[in-house]
Design a protein around this motif. Structure first.
Motif, PDB file in Angstrom:
ATOM      1  N   ASP A   1      78.717  28.408  41.572  1.00 51.58           N
ATOM      2  CA  ASP A   1      78.160  29.726  41.038  1.00 51.58           C
ATOM      3  C   ASP A   1      79.413  30.287  39.845  1.00 51.58           C
ATOM      4  O   ASP A   1      79.185  31.263  39.364  1.00 51.58           O
ATOM      5  N   THR A   2      80.357  29.429  39.704  1.00 54.01           N
ATOM      6  CA  THR A   2      81.615  30.083  39.182  1.00 54.01           C
ATOM      7  C   THR A   2      81.927  29.237  37.475  1.00 54.01           C
ATOM      8  O   THR A   2      82.514  30.305  36.869  1.00 54.01           O
ATOM      9  N   ASP A   3      81.328  28.267  37.364  1.00 54.97           N
ATOM     10  CA  ASP A   3      81.778  27.547  35.927  1.00 54.97           C
ATOM     11  C   ASP A   3      81.248  28.587  34.726  1.00 54.97           C
ATOM     12  O   ASP A   3      82.397  28.941  34.016  1.00 54.97           O
ATOM     13  N   GLN A   4      80.009  29.266  34.689  1.00 58.28           N
ATOM     14  CA  GLN A   4      79.781  29.941  33.660  1.00 58.28           C
ATOM     15  C   GLN A   4      80.433  31.285  33.681  1.00 58.28           C
ATOM     16  O   GLN A   4      80.858  31.660  32.447  1.00 58.28           O
ATOM     17  N   LEU A   5      80.819  31.880  34.775  1.00 60.46           N
ATOM     18  CA  LEU A   5      81.361  33.116  34.995  1.00 60.46           C
ATOM     19  C   LEU A   5      83.089  32.955  34.341  1.00 60.46           C
ATOM     20  O   LEU A   5      83.509  33.734  33.757  1.00 60.46           O
ATOM     21  N   LEU A   6      83.495  31.831  34.906  1.00 60.87           N
ATOM     22  CA  LEU A   6      85.068  31.566  34.716  1.00 60.87           C
ATOM     23  C   LEU A   6      85.096  31.476  32.760  1.00 60.87           C
ATOM     24  O   LEU A   6      86.213  31.636  32.431  1.00 60.87           O
ATOM     25  N   GLY A   7      84.230  30.743  32.321  1.00 61.45           N
ATOM     26  CA  GLY A   7      84.325  30.577  31.009  1.00 61.45           C
ATOM     27  C   GLY A   7      84.032  31.752  30.087  1.00 61.45           C
ATOM     28  O   GLY A   7      84.337  31.644  28.788  1.00 61.45           O
ATOM     29  N   THR A   8      83.558  32.515  30.346  1.00 64.06           N
ATOM     30  CA  THR A   8      83.079  33.742  29.725  1.00 64.06           C
ATOM     31  C   THR A   8      83.731  35.140  30.123  1.00 64.06           C
ATOM     32  O   THR A   8      84.364  35.985  29.086  1.00 64.06           O
ATOM     33  N   SER A   9      83.849  35.417  31.482  1.00 63.48           N
ATOM     34  CA  SER A   9      84.333  36.785  31.949  1.00 63.48           C
ATOM     35  C   SER A   9      85.981  36.657  32.322  1.00 63.48           C
ATOM     36  O   SER A   9      86.743  37.596  32.398  1.00 63.48           O
ATOM     37  N   LEU A  10      86.385  35.299  32.537  1.00 62.24           N
ATOM     38  CA  LEU A  10      87.916  35.165  32.727  1.00 62.24           C
ATOM     39  C   LEU A  10      88.538  34.574  32.033  1.00 62.24           C
ATOM     40  O   LEU A  10      88.187  33.353  31.428  1.00 62.24           O
TER      41      LEU A  10
ATOM     42  N   LEU B   1      88.795  27.209  19.498  1.00 59.14           N
ATOM     43  CA  LEU B   1      88.087  28.568  19.773  1.00 59.14           C
ATOM     44  C   LEU B   1      86.555  28.365  19.523  1.00 59.14           C
ATOM     45  O   LEU B   1      85.937  28.979  20.459  1.00 59.14           O
ATOM     46  N   ALA B   2      86.004  27.769  18.692  1.00 58.98           N
ATOM     47  CA  ALA B   2      84.834  27.649  18.621  1.00 58.98           C
ATOM     48  C   ALA B   2      84.081  26.808  19.584  1.00 58.98           C
ATOM     49  O   ALA B   2      82.680  27.153  20.024  1.00 58.98           O
ATOM     50  N   GLU B   3      84.791  25.910  20.289  1.00 60.99           N
ATOM     51  CA  GLU B   3      84.326  25.130  21.441  1.00 60.99           C
ATOM     52  C   GLU B   3      83.642  26.135  22.519  1.00 60.99           C
ATOM     53  O   GLU B   3      82.538  25.954  23.183  1.00 60.99           O
ATOM     54  N   VAL B   4      84.507  27.186  22.801  1.00 64.04           N
ATOM     55  CA  VAL B   4      84.130  28.034  23.795  1.00 64.04           C
ATOM     56  C   VAL B   4      82.596  28.666  23.485  1.00 64.04           C
ATOM     57  O   VAL B   4      81.876  28.825  24.525  1.00 64.04           O
ATOM     58  N   GLY B   5      82.730  29.032  22.034  1.00 65.25           N
ATOM     59  CA  GLY B   5      81.436  29.743  21.945  1.00 65.25           C
ATOM     60  C   GLY B   5      80.102  28.891  21.783  1.00 65.25           C
ATOM     61  O   GLY B   5      79.105  29.369  22.330  1.00 65.25           O
ATOM     62  N   ARG B   6      80.295  27.745  21.323  1.00 64.12           N
ATOM     63  CA  ARG B   6      79.231  26.605  21.326  1.00 64.12           C
ATOM     64  C   ARG B   6      78.727  26.508  22.975  1.00 64.12           C
ATOM     65  O   ARG B   6      77.818  26.156  23.028  1.00 64.12           O
ATOM     66  N   HIS B   7      79.761  26.096  23.711  1.00 59.18           N
ATOM     67  CA  HIS B   7      79.382  25.845  25.008  1.00 59.18           C
ATOM     68  C   HIS B   7      79.009  26.795  25.905  1.00 59.18           C
ATOM     69  O   HIS B   7      77.862  26.753  26.442  1.00 59.18           O
ATOM     70  N   HIS B   8      79.385  28.235  25.867  1.00 64.59           N
ATOM     71  CA  HIS B   8      79.121  29.184  26.569  1.00 64.59           C
ATOM     72  C   HIS B   8      78.004  30.151  26.007  1.00 64.59           C
ATOM     73  O   HIS B   8      77.343  30.651  26.867  1.00 64.59           O
ATOM     74  N   GLN B   9      78.052  30.432  24.834  1.00 61.84           N
ATOM     75  CA  GLN B   9      77.250  31.415  24.095  1.00 61.84           C
ATOM     76  C   GLN B   9      76.153  30.916  23.724  1.00 61.84           C
ATOM     77  O   GLN B   9      75.362  31.603  22.683  1.00 61.84           O
ATOM     78  N   GLY B  10      76.091  29.541  23.382  1.00 53.23           N
ATOM     79  CA  GLY B  10      75.093  28.928  22.716  1.00 53.23           C
ATOM     80  C   GLY B  10      75.074  28.935  21.241  1.00 53.23           C
ATOM     81  O   GLY B  10      73.760  29.027  20.587  1.00 53.23           O
ATOM     82  N   LEU B  11      76.069  29.094  20.546  1.00 52.79           N
ATOM     83  CA  LEU B  11      76.304  29.464  19.294  1.00 52.79           C
ATOM     84  C   LEU B  11      76.088  28.030  18.447  1.00 52.79           C
ATOM     85  O   LEU B  11      76.610  27.119  18.946  1.00 52.79           O
TER      86      LEU B  11
ATOM     87  N   ARG C   1      77.306  25.573  15.184  1.00 55.54           N
ATOM     88  CA  ARG C   1      78.462  25.340  14.675  1.00 55.54           C
ATOM     89  C   ARG C   1      79.219  26.349  13.810  1.00 55.54           C
ATOM     90  O   ARG C   1      80.115  27.050  13.886  1.00 55.54           O
ATOM     91  N   LYS C   2      78.227  26.857  12.750  1.00 56.38           N
ATOM     92  CA  LYS C   2      78.831  27.738  11.804  1.00 56.38           C
ATOM     93  C   LYS C   2      78.885  29.365  12.409  1.00 56.38           C
ATOM     94  O   LYS C   2      79.842  29.946  12.110  1.00 56.38           O
ATOM     95  N   GLU C   3      78.135  29.691  13.401  1.00 54.73           N
ATOM     96  CA  GLU C   3      78.343  31.044  14.197  1.00 54.73           C
ATOM     97  C   GLU C   3      79.441  30.842  15.174  1.00 54.73           C
ATOM     98  O   GLU C   3      80.171  31.705  15.282  1.00 54.73           O
ATOM     99  N   ALA C   4      79.724  29.615  15.664  1.00 57.22           N
ATOM    100  CA  ALA C   4      81.010  29.715  16.429  1.00 57.22           C
ATOM    101  C   ALA C   4      82.223  29.573  15.733  1.00 57.22           C
ATOM    102  O   ALA C   4      83.175  30.362  15.862  1.00 57.22           O
ATOM    103  N   SER C   5      82.379  28.997  14.730  1.00 52.97           N
ATOM    104  CA  SER C   5      83.403  28.926  13.648  1.00 52.97           C
ATOM    105  C   SER C   5      83.604  30.541  13.093  1.00 52.97           C
ATOM    106  O   SER C   5      84.611  30.938  13.173  1.00 52.97           O
ATOM    107  N   ASP C   6      82.727  31.221  12.821  1.00 50.35           N
ATOM    108  CA  ASP C   6      82.529  32.505  12.324  1.00 50.35           C
ATOM    109  C   ASP C   6      83.278  33.258  13.404  1.00 50.35           C
ATOM    110  O   ASP C   6      84.160  34.440  13.494  1.00 50.35           O
ATOM    111  N   ARG C   7      82.731  33.410  14.567  1.00 54.64           N
ATOM    112  CA  ARG C   7      83.362  34.122  15.945  1.00 54.64           C
ATOM    113  C   ARG C   7      84.908  33.586  16.045  1.00 54.64           C
ATOM    114  O   ARG C   7      85.635  34.569  16.437  1.00 54.64           O
TER     115      ARG C   7
END
Length: 633
Positions: free
Chosen positions: A382-391, A412-422, A424-430
């Motif tokens: 239950d924790t993989d997604q939680l630890l990647g975004t909230s912790l 940094l963009a790797e986190v956005g692409r993996h967890h937030q579904g962004l 490549r460009k959106e993750a880079s901008d984030r």
């Protein structure tokens, strides 16, 4: 990387090796095209002829020109050697990375298999596999490739194990990145150089092995021919027509020398140091406060971001399990900043790693209650997604917390692409936006740089920015200012405070510096020998601390009012070894207030009416601090 490869051609060995290798490869490509017909032309009038103007090396038993046959054989000899090298490399990488991909237990079986195969002589393995796969070029490729794989796998295992323990890999795990992606993005790029060096050097040996199998009749079969086959054909007339056997042998030496010299040059450019570089937890009587007595129990639970009760960590030891963390209980409310202080070895960082689920086998984490944002952290699924975004976790050394082979923005963009579904460009901008949020100047340009191009303070800011790619409810900062100078330390602490206010996140700050915690935190947990010995508000730390150890930590930190000629206060003795935990209070041997009861019974962590907790039989009693001169007398 480009500069290193260019250095290969700046040495005599590199020039000779690359020059010879280029010549061999050109022959492999063009010799069959230019001289293939001449090499296969039968001349019955010149059977077994000696060297002449028409046939420089003479002819074989069918009158075919040996000179052209030796040149044409280059393609098959080199291509089969490269195929065997590639097979050994692929199988070696698969076996070498298996412990990381399959996990510790399944990986042990693969490691045991590799160790077993490495114990056998390479020639014996080649002959064994040659018999198994049969006579012919295909069998020889499989035999030589598989026989070379164990040694390559051993090297790969060593390199991967070294990189897999670094903080940037741990950061990727806590971001929820899968094992396969961690291997491809974070591990293999950082071990590629020594592996390439090893492959280049070993290719010459593979070429010689292939020629040897063909010479023995186990490799290439007629009508195909390689250098080993030509040597075998010329062996019968070695005394009357020696060049028929010596010429292909000379080509084997030249080609092998080309691979080996190139490998030596590559090793010199990249540095051979890179090649060599790279149960169940037992219940213990901790004396911890029962859950019902903790001030964060009952109705307060719904306000807690982190709720830890009776956390224990154990490792196997020579005399039984070792417990570096022994029944730690505390809670962190939303928006609260809690500091954890204590000497090195007190269990601070291990507590943080346990909460973030970064303690791997053989370490074992257990707790009566361990929840983050209402989710049970001990329920692995239950924790993989939680630890990647909230912790978010900020590690001590930012240089090892980042992958040196990837640009900062990409990490940094790797986190956005993996967890937030962004995309490549959106993750880079984030990622650029998060670098801007942590006060990194020129974030667009900085995002394209590598970690070594950042200063220590800037790397730590970028690490905090990585944690902010999601929406963290809790930031665990494990001694984030230890490697920084005082000025940068102040900036990072101020940044953590700003992030906490802007994001509404709670903060768990691990530090050995009492003054750092005093400036940032609302509440302080003092740890000694793997357990909490005092829990009190930061405002009371310097004036109303009850435990002798807490008061000793505070007194040991000089301030602006400390007299320059006064001796510094110190804590006598040494911290307790977790493997040799004494009976009673662990601090008794160093405590000036210790009595018989302290050496016989471990005090429980008791809460008073105001919510402060202390574990001491003599809490609040006056003590006399020991100076450094008195401690060494």
């Amino acid at each position: 990387m480009t500069n290193r490869w260019s250095r290969v051609l700046k040495t005599p060995v590199g020039i000779a090796g690359v020059g010879l290798l280029t010549l061999v490869l050109l022959l492999a490509v063009f010799a069959p095209i230019l001289w293939g017909d001449k090499a296969n032309a039968v001349d019955t009038d010149n059977l077994l002829a000696g060297p002449s103007a028409d046939h420089w090396l003479g002819t074989d038993n069918l009158g075919r020109d040996l000179f052209y046959r030796v040149l044409v054989a280059t393609r098959l000899s080199v291509s089969l050697a490269l195929l065997a090298t590639a097979l050994g490399t692929v199988v070696g990488v698969l076996l070498g990375t298996a412990p990381l991909l399959l996990g510790r237990r399944a990986g042990r079986l693969v490691t045991a298999l590799v160790n077993l195969l490495v114990a056998f002589p390479g020639l014996l393995l080649v002959l064994f596999f040659a018999v198994v796969f049969g006579v012919g070029a295909k069998g020889a490729v499989l035999a030589i490739g598989l026989a070379g794989a164990p040694a390559f796998a051993r090297l790969c295992q060593t390199l991967v194990a070294g990189v897999a323990e670094l903080e940037y890999v741990a950061a990727a795990r806590i971001a929820g990145v899968g094992r396969f992606r961690i291997l491809l993005r974070h591990v293999l790029p950082n071990v590629a150089e020594p592996l390439v060096v090893n492959v280049t050097i070993s290719a010459g040996g593979v070429l010689l092995s292939f020629a040897g199998l063909s010479f023995l009749g186990l490799g290439v079969q007629p009508p195909s021919y390689d250098w080993g086959r030509l040597m075998q054909d010329g062996l019968a007339g070695i005394y009357t027509h020696p060049l028929a056997a010596l010429a292909p042998g000379i080509m084997v030496i030249v080609a092998g020398l080309a691979f080996n010299l190139t490998g030596e040059a590559v090793a010199g450019a990249f540095g051979m140091s890179a090649v060599t570089r790279f149960g169940q937890a037992l219940q213990v009587d901790t004396g911890e406060t029962p859950a019902s007595d903790l001030r964060h129990d009952a109705d307060a639970d719904r306000d807690l971001v982190l709720d830890v009760r009776d956390l224990r960590v154990s490792f196997p030891g020579a005399a039984g399990p070792v417990h570096p963390v022994r029944g730690v209980s505390f809670g962190v409310a939303a928006g609260e900043a809690v500091g954890v202080v204590g000497e090195s070895g007190s269990g601070k960082s291990l507590t943080a790693l346990s909460i973030a689920r970064l303690v791997e086998e053989p370490g074992l984490v257990d707790a009566r209650h361990l929840t983050f944002c209402g989710t049970d952290l001990l329920a692995e699924s239950d924790t993989d997604q939680l630890l990647g975004t909230s912790l978010a976790v900020v590690f001590q050394d930012p240089m090892t917390s980042f992958n040196p082979a990837m640009r900062i923005g990409a990490q940094l963009a790797e986190v956005g692409r993996h967890h937030q579904g962004l995309d490549r460009k959106e993750a880079s901008d984030r990622a650029v936006d998060r670098l801007r949020a942590v006060r990194v100047r020129e974030p667009e340009r900085r995002a394209r740089q590598y970690p070594f191009e950042f200063s220590g303070g800037m790397r730590q800011r970028a690490m905090i920015g990585m944690g902010l790619m999601g929406s963290p409810r809790l930031i665990i900062a494990d001694e984030p200012t230890t490697a920084l100078d005082v000025t940068v330390q102040s900036q990072v602490l101020a940044l953590l405070q700003d992030v906490r206010r802007e994001e509404g996140a709670a903060l768990l700050l691990i530090s050995h510096d009492v003054s750092v915690v005093s400036d940032v935190c609302d509440r302080v947990l003092v740890m000694y020998a793997g357990r909490i010995v005092e829990d009190l508000p930061t405002a009371d730390l310097h004036t109303r601390a009850q435990h002798p150890y807490t008061r000793a930590l505070v007194a040991a930190v000089p301030d602006m009012a400390t007299a320059l000629d006064a001796p510094l206060a110190t804590i006598p003795g040494h911290p307790v070894d977790p493997a040799q935990m004494p009976v009673g209070c662990a601090y008794a041997a160093r405590c000036p207030l210790a009595t018989a009861v302290c050496r016989e019974q471990d005090p429980a962590l008791v809460a008073d009416t105001s919510g402060r907790r202390v574990a001491c039989w003599h809490a609040g009693e006056p003590i006399e601090m020991v100076t450094a001169e008195e401690a060494t007398a």
